[in-house]
Design a protein around this motif. Structure first.
Motif, short mmCIF file in Angstrom:
data_model
loop_
_atom_site.label_atom_id
_atom_site.label_comp_id
_atom_site.label_asym_id
_atom_site.label_seq_id
_atom_site.Cartn_x
_atom_site.Cartn_y
_atom_site.Cartn_z
N SER A 1 -5.89 6.86 2.51
CA SER A 1 -4.72 5.97 2.55
C SER A 1 -5.20 4.59 3.00
O SER A 1 -6.27 4.43 3.58
N VAL B 1 2.75 6.48 -5.76
CA VAL B 1 2.18 6.40 -4.41
C VAL B 1 3.10 7.06 -3.39
O VAL B 1 4.27 7.33 -3.67
N GLU B 2 2.53 7.29 -2.22
CA GLU B 2 3.29 7.80 -1.07
C GLU B 2 3.07 6.83 0.07
O GLU B 2 1.92 6.50 0.40
N VAL B 3 4.14 6.37 0.67
CA VAL B 3 4.06 5.44 1.79
C VAL B 3 4.42 6.18 3.07
O VAL B 3 5.26 7.07 3.06
N ARG C 1 7.96 8.68 -1.47
CA ARG C 1 7.18 8.55 -2.70
C ARG C 1 7.93 7.65 -3.67
O ARG C 1 9.15 7.71 -3.76
N THR D 1 5.01 2.15 -8.08
CA THR D 1 4.88 0.74 -7.74
C THR D 1 5.39 -0.14 -8.87
O THR D 1 5.45 0.28 -10.02
N ARG E 1 7.99 9.12 5.61
CA ARG E 1 7.28 9.24 4.33
C ARG E 1 8.24 9.09 3.16
O ARG E 1 9.37 9.54 3.21
N ILE F 1 -0.38 3.47 2.73
CA ILE F 1 -0.02 3.86 1.37
C ILE F 1 -1.19 4.63 0.76
O ILE F 1 -2.34 4.33 1.05
N VAL G 1 -0.94 -1.36 4.11
CA VAL G 1 -0.22 -2.31 3.27
C VAL G 1 -0.31 -3.68 3.93
O VAL G 1 -0.18 -3.82 5.15
N THR H 1 -2.96 -4.06 -0.53
CA THR H 1 -3.49 -3.44 0.68
C THR H 1 -4.56 -4.35 1.27
O THR H 1 -5.11 -5.20 0.57
N LEU I 1 8.71 -2.85 -1.03
CA LEU I 1 7.52 -2.50 -1.82
C LEU I 1 7.85 -2.16 -3.28
O LEU I 1 6.96 -2.16 -4.12
#
Length: 132
Positions: free
Chosen positions: A95, A76-78, A56, A59, A54, A87, A98, A66, A114
C-alpha cells in the motif's frame, strides 16, 4: 486460641447458605423465517473499525497521486491510518500513502475527494487526484 463461639457462628452461617449452581441462560428459540438474535445483531452492528476505515472504488482517469510511486489507476482499496490515508490495488499487499493530508476527514469525505475527476491539463492529459 480461637473462640469456640465464633467457630460455631461461622459453621451456622455456612450451613444456612444455599449451595445451588446458577442456572444457565436458555438458548434462543429459532423462529421460522427469522435470523437468530445474535446473527441479526451482528448484521445490524458491523465492526466500527471495518465500516469506517476501508473502502473500495475505481479511480478517475488520471488516478490517485501517492508520495511513493506517483499516480496509481484502476480498482483500489483505501484505508485510514491515523492522519494518513493509504491506498492499494484491490487484492495487493503493498500500500502507498496518498498525497495530501486527511485533516480530520471521514472515510466518506476521503473517498469523495479521491473519486472526483480533476479534468485534464493543457496538453489534454488526465490529472491525478489527491487530498491536497
Amino acid at each position: 486460641m480461637r473462640s469456640p463461639v465464633l467457630f460455631h457462628v461461622l459453621v451456622a452461617l455456612v450451613a444456612c447458605t444455599p449451595m445451588v449452581a446458577p442456572a444457565a441462560p436458555a438458548p434462543p428459540v429459532p423462529v421460522a423465517g427469522l435470523a437468530s438474535p445474535t446473527a441479526r445483531a451482528a448484521r445490524e452492528k458491523p465492526s466500527v473499525q471495518r465500516r469506517l476505515t476501508r473502502a473500495r472504488f475505481d479511480t478517475p482517469p488520471g488516478g490517485v497521486m501517492t508520495t511513493e510511486v506517483g499516480a496509481i489507476t484502476g480498482s483500489v482499496e483505501v484505508s485510514l491510518a491515523g492522519n494518513r490515508v493509504r491506498i492499494a490495488y484491490t487484492g495487493a499487499l503493498d500500500s502507498y500513502t496518498v498525497a495530501g493530508s486527511r485533516r480530520g476527514r471521514s472515510l466518506t469525505q476521503v473517498v469523495a475527494l479521491l473519486t472526483r475527476d480533476p479534468g485534464t491539463d493543457a496538453a489534454g492529459n488526465p490529472l491525478a487526484t489527491s487530498l491536497a
